[in-house]
Design a protein around this motif. Structure first.
Motif, PDB file in Angstrom:
ATOM      1  N   UNK A 198      61.972  92.359 -80.785  1.00 44.84           N
ATOM      2  CA  UNK A 198      60.912  91.356 -80.661  1.00 44.84           C
ATOM      3  C   UNK A 198      59.874  91.616 -81.751  1.00 44.84           C
ATOM      4  N   UNK A 199      60.026  90.900 -82.862  1.00 43.96           N
ATOM      5  CA  UNK A 199      59.099  91.045 -83.982  1.00 43.96           C
ATOM      6  C   UNK A 199      58.357  89.753 -84.235  1.00 43.96           C
ATOM      7  N   UNK A 200      57.617  89.732 -85.334  1.00 40.10           N
ATOM      8  CA  UNK A 200      56.878  88.538 -85.718  1.00 40.10           C
ATOM      9  C   UNK A 200      55.391  88.681 -85.498  1.00 40.10           C
ATOM     10  N   UNK A 201      54.690  87.557 -85.682  1.00 40.78           N
ATOM     11  CA  UNK A 201      53.231  87.564 -85.622  1.00 40.78           C
ATOM     12  C   UNK A 201      52.677  87.007 -84.320  1.00 40.78           C
ATOM     13  N   UNK A 202      53.549  86.609 -83.407  1.00 42.49           N
ATOM     14  CA  UNK A 202      53.090  85.948 -82.181  1.00 42.49           C
ATOM     15  C   UNK A 202      53.494  86.695 -80.919  1.00 42.49           C
ATOM     16  N   UNK A 203      54.796  86.732 -80.636  1.00 46.87           N
ATOM     17  CA  UNK A 203      55.238  87.287 -79.358  1.00 46.87           C
ATOM     18  C   UNK A 203      54.813  88.749 -79.176  1.00 46.87           C
ATOM     19  N   UNK A 204      54.904  89.618 -80.191  1.00 43.71           N
ATOM     20  CA  UNK A 204      54.508  91.010 -79.965  1.00 43.71           C
ATOM     21  C   UNK A 204      52.993  91.230 -79.981  1.00 43.71           C
ATOM     22  N   UNK A 205      52.248  90.162 -80.317  1.00 41.99           N
ATOM     23  CA  UNK A 205      50.800  90.306 -80.501  1.00 41.99           C
ATOM     24  C   UNK A 205      50.009  89.634 -79.383  1.00 41.99           C
ATOM     25  N   UNK A 206      50.384  88.399 -79.049  1.00 39.83           N
ATOM     26  CA  UNK A 206      49.557  87.600 -78.140  1.00 39.83           C
ATOM     27  C   UNK A 206      49.320  88.218 -76.765  1.00 39.83           C
ATOM     28  N   UNK A 207      50.304  88.922 -76.176  1.00 43.92           N
ATOM     29  CA  UNK A 207      50.019  89.538 -74.873  1.00 43.92           C
ATOM     30  C   UNK A 207      48.858  90.521 -74.917  1.00 43.92           C
ATOM     31  N   UNK A 208      48.671  91.181 -76.049  1.00 43.36           N
ATOM     32  CA  UNK A 208      47.552  92.125 -76.170  1.00 43.36           C
ATOM     33  C   UNK A 208      46.211  91.397 -76.150  1.00 43.36           C
ATOM     34  N   UNK A 209      46.169  90.176 -76.702  1.00 44.56           N
ATOM     35  CA  UNK A 209      44.932  89.395 -76.669  1.00 44.56           C
ATOM     36  C   UNK A 209      44.561  89.057 -75.224  1.00 44.56           C
ATOM     37  N   UNK A 210      45.552  88.612 -74.469  1.00 46.57           N
ATOM     38  CA  UNK A 210      45.296  88.237 -73.081  1.00 46.57           C
ATOM     39  C   UNK A 210      44.941  89.458 -72.238  1.00 46.57           C
ATOM     40  N   UNK A 211      45.653  90.553 -72.454  1.00 47.71           N
ATOM     41  CA  UNK A 211      45.384  91.774 -71.689  1.00 47.71           C
ATOM     42  C   UNK A 211      44.000  92.326 -72.003  1.00 47.71           C
ATOM     43  N   UNK A 212      43.618  92.268 -73.279  1.00 46.33           N
ATOM     44  CA  UNK A 212      42.301  92.763 -73.707  1.00 46.33           C
ATOM     45  C   UNK A 212      41.183  91.991 -73.008  1.00 46.33           C
ATOM     46  N   UNK A 213      41.292  90.674 -73.042  1.00 47.18           N
ATOM     47  CA  UNK A 213      40.230  89.854 -72.442  1.00 47.18           C
ATOM     48  C   UNK A 213      40.197  90.027 -70.925  1.00 47.18           C
ATOM     49  N   UNK A 214      41.378  90.153 -70.320  1.00 39.63           N
ATOM     50  CA  UNK A 214      41.436  90.352 -68.875  1.00 39.63           C
ATOM     51  C   UNK A 214      40.785  91.669 -68.481  1.00 39.63           C
ATOM     52  N   UNK A 215      41.065  92.707 -69.258  1.00 42.09           N
ATOM     53  CA  UNK A 215      40.499  94.030 -68.958  1.00 42.09           C
ATOM     54  C   UNK A 215      38.980  94.015 -69.053  1.00 42.09           C
ATOM     55  N   UNK A 216      38.434  93.164 -69.936  1.00 41.65           N
ATOM     56  CA  UNK A 216      36.978  93.048 -70.043  1.00 41.65           C
ATOM     57  C   UNK A 216      36.356  92.554 -68.745  1.00 41.65           C
ATOM     58  N   UNK A 217      37.151  91.805 -67.979  1.00 40.02           N
ATOM     59  CA  UNK A 217      36.667  91.277 -66.709  1.00 40.02           C
ATOM     60  C   UNK A 217      37.057  92.167 -65.534  1.00 40.02           C
ATOM     61  N   UNK A 218      37.592  93.345 -65.837  1.00 40.98           N
ATOM     62  CA  UNK A 218      37.879  94.308 -64.793  1.00 40.98           C
ATOM     63  C   UNK A 218      39.250  94.229 -64.183  1.00 40.98           C
ATOM     64  N   UNK A 219      40.150  93.416 -64.778  1.00 37.97           N
ATOM     65  CA  UNK A 219      41.508  93.315 -64.251  1.00 37.97           C
ATOM     66  C   UNK A 219      42.487  93.707 -65.338  1.00 37.97           C
ATOM     67  N   UNK A 220      43.234  94.776 -65.098  1.00 39.84           N
ATOM     68  CA  UNK A 220      44.201  95.249 -66.078  1.00 39.84           C
ATOM     69  C   UNK A 220      45.580  94.691 -65.728  1.00 39.84           C
ATOM     70  N   UNK A 221      46.147  93.813 -66.554  1.00 46.06           N
ATOM     71  CA  UNK A 221      47.416  93.160 -66.227  1.00 46.06           C
ATOM     72  C   UNK A 221      48.607  94.076 -66.511  1.00 46.06           C
ATOM     73  N   UNK A 222      49.056  94.796 -65.504  1.00 48.92           N
ATOM     74  CA  UNK A 222      50.117  95.788 -65.667  1.00 48.92           C
ATOM     75  C   UNK A 222      51.428  95.180 -66.154  1.00 48.92           C
ATOM     76  N   UNK A 223      51.782  94.007 -65.640  1.00 45.44           N
ATOM     77  CA  UNK A 223      53.061  93.408 -66.001  1.00 45.44           C
ATOM     78  C   UNK A 223      53.117  93.081 -67.488  1.00 45.44           C
ATOM     79  N   UNK A 224      52.039  92.535 -68.030  1.00 43.02           N
ATOM     80  CA  UNK A 224      52.003  92.225 -69.459  1.00 43.02           C
ATOM     81  C   UNK A 224      52.178  93.486 -70.300  1.00 43.02           C
ATOM     82  N   UNK A 225      51.486  94.532 -69.907  1.00 42.85           N
ATOM     83  CA  UNK A 225      51.558  95.785 -70.680  1.00 42.85           C
ATOM     84  C   UNK A 225      52.940  96.423 -70.539  1.00 42.85           C
ATOM     85  N   UNK A 226      53.528  96.328 -69.366  1.00 42.90           N
ATOM     86  CA  UNK A 226      54.863  96.886 -69.169  1.00 42.90           C
ATOM     87  C   UNK A 226      55.896  96.132 -70.005  1.00 42.90           C
TER      88      UNK A 226
END
Length: 466
Positions: free
Chosen positions: A292-320
């Motif tokens: 899974x390479x490229x500029x989108x799929x390996x990157x975008x989940x980190x954007x969502x996880x980062x913003x979610x963590x700022x609100x106090x919710x760490x999305x385990x499934x995305x990180x896994x």
């Protein structure tokens, strides 16, 4: 104090018309100017002329807009001025369109009615969003911003970036107020490099604006170039989130089949046969294991996880899911080592050829290719590795992969082939001929499951696949 979009929406509705009048003689306010302007007469400036920005500039020019293409990279701009397609997805004639002015002069940004920012948004070494290019572009655009201009961000970002990052930078650099003297929208890019069937005009465009007037204006603009139509998002944050959700969903689905293939291998069960069988049910989704390479799929989940963590919710499934997909490079290297051992090859005396080095078929982009990680993992075993890719630039490969690249495909003296990226040029490869050229006890590691396993065994290969 920095103006937020929610503030400006209210104040735009209650504004004093005289206070915010344009400098033109008609006396209209900026928002009235937006209501009245004909987008077909607009000048559009695209900031960032990469694989997203350049097709945008060309698409608007082909729809008879006057377009300014701005980039800070002098080499890129010079090539474009000479009619050279720097993305590999467009024709020279399209790039050389007389309606596009390619420039590194930021003063020309001031001529635009719409400024579309399409700059990279990578992640840093800690897997956090790196917004330096958005911030830099906003500062440059802001310094040239004129009253009544609409700025549209297309870069992939986490929800809230337009409000909390782009707007303050534009206001600071321009001295103007968002929602009163200039306006903002967001429309996530949906570019697919190497896919001629899903270009700018062919894919529904998600659009958003800071209020209903700007939303409708931005929608009208994109409707004029996108044949598939537009989807009006309920808010800028919804549009921002939609982009990262698209690719996070794909990442998770691929992670499942990647993990499945690893589990089934240990059970000595053919994962592809399992997927074929399961796929006979009408509601089974067809995903295949792979890098899974490229500029989108390996990157975008980190954007969502980062913003979610700022609100106090760490999305385990995305990180896994990310962890699973990042592990596939190690798995491919492990499959190669096992195949060489099964062929009774001494690892430090073995030569491995990697076919396809870019991150996806029929493109030359290697910057986010996970094939590089496979090569790095194999080097730990002192395996001699070389590569071949008909699309990738050899100098770039040498820099990124630190790898000898064949000018002409040759299997002479090779012990194992890793079929990593199935470019169209490889479709004519014949297993029997490959095996004959490779010599005694060859190995084939088929990352994409391109070849039939029984046919590979019949040709004399020790065969492995995900």
């Amino acid at each position: 104090m920095t103006t937020t979009l929610s503030d400006t929406e209210t104040r735009a509705d209650e504004r004093d018309h005289d206070r915010y009048s344009l400098s033109s003689s008609d006396g209209n306010t900026p928002l009235e100017h937006v209501d009245e302007r004909d987008v077909r007469e607009a000048t559009i400036c695209v900031v960032g002329l990469g694989y997203v920005g350049l097709p945008l500039a060309v698409g608007f020019a082909q729809s008879n807009y006057r377009v300014i293409g701005y980039d800070v990279d002098e080499s890129t701009v010079e090539k474009l001025q000479n009619g050279v397609d720097t993305t590999g997805d467009l024709s020279s004639e399209a790039v050389a369109d007389d309606d596009i002015t390619y420039t590194t002069d930021d003063a020309e940004i001031a001529e635009a009615d719409y400024v579309i920012i399409a700059v990279p948004t990578p992640i840093d070494d800690g897997d956090r969003p790196d917004l330096q290019y958005v911030e830099s572009a906003a500062a440059t655009v802001g310094s040239k911003l004129t009253v009544g201009t609409t700025v549209i961000l297309e870069s992939t970002v986490y929800p809230g970036t337009t409000r909390d990052v782009l707007v303050p930078e534009l206001e600071s650099a321009s001295g103007l107020t968002a929602g009163e003297e200039f306006f903002v929208g967001y429309s996530p890019e949906r570019a697919t490099p190497g896919d001629s069937e899903h270009g700018l005009a062919d894919v529904v465009k998600v659009v958003s604006g800071q209020n209903e007037t700007i939303l409708n204006d931005v929608a009208t603009l994109y409707e004029s170039v996108v044949d598939a139509g537009v989807h009006r998002a309920a808010s800028i944050e919804v549009a921002e989130a939609s982009k990262v959700v698209e690719n996070t969903q794909r990442d998770l689905n691929i992670a499942f089949v990647n993990e499945l293939s690893m589990a089934l291998e240990r059970m000595d069960v053919d994962s592809q046969a399992v997927l074929d069988a399961a796929g006979t049910k009408w509601n089974f989704h067809d995903y295949q294991p792979g890098l899974v390479g490229g500029h989108c799929i390996p990157v975008d989940p980190y954007f969502l996880a980062y913003r979610s963590a700022q609100e106090g919710f760490d999305p385990d499934l995305m990180r896994t899911g990310r962890k699973v997909n990042e592990s596939v490079s190690n798995h491919v290297a492990d499959l190669t080592i096992k195949a060489l051992n099964q062929c009774h090859k001494t690892l430090r005396d073995s030569r491995v050829l990697v076919l396809g080095l870019s991150y996806k078929p029929d493109v030359g982009d290697i910057r986010s290719s996970k094939v590089a990680d496979v090569v790095e993992n194999l080097r730990e075993y002192d395996v001699d590795i070389e590569g071949y890719d008909p699309h990738a630039d050899h100098d770039a490969v040498s820099e990124v992969f630190d790898l000898h690249v064949q000018d002409d495909l040759s299997f002479d003296g090779i012990d194992a082939v890793i079929f990593a990226t199935p470019h169209a040029e490889f479709e004519s490869l014949e297993l029997e001929r490959m095996a004959a050229e490779l010599g005694e006890n060859p190995a084939l590691v088929d990352v994409t499951g391109t070849f039939d396993e029984d046919a590979a065994h019949a040709a004399g290969f020790v065969y492995r696949r995900l």
